[in-house]
Write an enzyme that holds these catalytic residues in place. Structure first.
Site, PDB file in Angstrom:
ATOM      1  CB  VAL A  98      -0.990   0.121   1.016  1.00 14.91           C
ATOM      2  CG1 VAL A  98      -1.829   1.136   1.236  1.00 14.91           C
ATOM      3  CG2 VAL A  98      -1.952  -1.250   1.230  1.00 14.91           C
ATOM      4  CG  HIS A 102       1.714   1.258   5.857  1.00 14.10           C
ATOM      5  ND1 HIS A 102       2.018   1.473   4.723  1.00 14.10           N
ATOM      6  CD2 HIS A 102       2.134  -0.325   6.246  1.00 14.10           C
ATOM      7  CE1 HIS A 102       2.193   0.541   3.927  1.00 14.10           C
ATOM      8  NE2 HIS A 102       2.368  -0.439   4.748  1.00 14.10           N
TER       9      HIS A 102
HETATM   10  P1  AMP Z   1       2.511  -3.270   3.324  1.00 15.59           P
HETATM   11  O1  AMP Z   1       2.840  -4.652   2.737  1.00 15.59           O
HETATM   12  O2  AMP Z   1       3.931  -2.934   4.536  1.00 15.59           O
HETATM   13  O3  AMP Z   1       2.300  -2.103   2.436  1.00 15.59           O
HETATM   14  O4  AMP Z   1       1.270  -3.459   4.238  1.00 15.59           O
HETATM   15  C1  AMP Z   1       0.131  -3.303   4.030  1.00 15.59           C
HETATM   16  C2  AMP Z   1      -0.804  -3.803   4.968  1.00 15.59           C
HETATM   17  O5  AMP Z   1      -2.048  -3.427   4.771  1.00 15.59           O
HETATM   18  C3  AMP Z   1      -0.902  -5.512   4.957  1.00 15.59           C
HETATM   19  O6  AMP Z   1      -0.465  -5.980   6.170  1.00 15.59           O
HETATM   20  C4  AMP Z   1      -2.370  -5.707   4.766  1.00 15.59           C
HETATM   21  O7  AMP Z   1      -2.717  -6.965   5.242  1.00 15.59           O
HETATM   22  C5  AMP Z   1      -2.901  -4.359   5.369  1.00 15.59           C
HETATM   23  N1  AMP Z   1      -4.149  -4.132   4.746  1.00 15.59           N
HETATM   24  C6  AMP Z   1      -4.518  -3.866   3.367  1.00 15.59           C
HETATM   25  N2  AMP Z   1      -5.866  -3.622   3.280  1.00 15.59           N
HETATM   26  C7  AMP Z   1      -6.290  -3.321   4.577  1.00 15.59           C
HETATM   27  C8  AMP Z   1      -7.486  -2.827   5.098  1.00 15.59           C
HETATM   28  N3  AMP Z   1      -8.426  -2.523   4.518  1.00 15.59           N
HETATM   29  N4  AMP Z   1      -7.461  -2.639   6.403  1.00 15.59           N
HETATM   30  C9  AMP Z   1      -6.606  -2.934   7.305  1.00 15.59           C
HETATM   31  N5  AMP Z   1      -5.543  -3.489   6.663  1.00 15.59           N
HETATM   32  C10 AMP Z   1      -5.451  -3.571   5.492  1.00 15.59           C
END
Ligand code: AMP
Length: 117
Positions: A98, A102
């Site tokens: 994403v 974060h």
């Molecule tokens: P990253 O791979 O570091 O970009 O982490 C993105 C994180 O966002 C992953 O651990 C996903 O499980 C989490 N994620 C994706 N969509 C959602 C959502 N709608 N609500 C909460 N977490 C999410």
């Protein structure tokens, strides 16, 4: 360039729901939808930043302090004395899915080795 159609931007605009655990003027914390530990919480800045480097380069000091203090506030409820892990992925090779900055907070269990070759 920041893509404002990413899922965290939609969460910030309240277009899709999240399980929020904390909200402050500069940050939102919510449970990861696919937890990788007993406690897996994501902390995101409210501003439009792609990753750690972008956040530190362009955010104001108030935003930066507000963001990390929110992370500390979330951590305080997770028995930090028992150990925890903070992760921030960046880019495709860094495993970032994403493109909105974060911090992953992982806690509540033995977290084992960080990465393996
Ligand atoms: P990253 O791979 O570091 O970009 O982490 C993105 C994180 O966002 C992953 O651990 C996903 O499980 C989490 N994620 C994706 N969509 C959602 C959502 N709608 N609500 C909460 N977490 C999410």
């Amino acid at each position: 360039m920041y893509d404002n159609t990413n899922i965290f931007a939609k969460i910030l605009r309240k277009e899709i729901p999240c399980q929020a655990v904390a909200e402050t003027p500069h940050a939102l914390a919510f449970r990861d939808i696919s937890p990788k530990a007993k406690h897996h919480i994501l902390v995101i800045p409210k501003g439009a930043y792609e990753d750690f480097a972008d956040f530190i380069a362009r955010a104001t000091e108030e935003e930066i302090v507000g963001f990390y203090r929110t992370a500390r506030q979330v951590l305080a409820d997770l028995q930090p004395e028992l150990g925890y892990r903070l992760i921030s992925n960046s880019g495709q090779r860094g495993g970032q899915e994403v493109p909105h900055y974060h911090l992953h907070i992982l806690a509540g269990q033995n977290l084992g080795a960080m990465v393996s070759l």
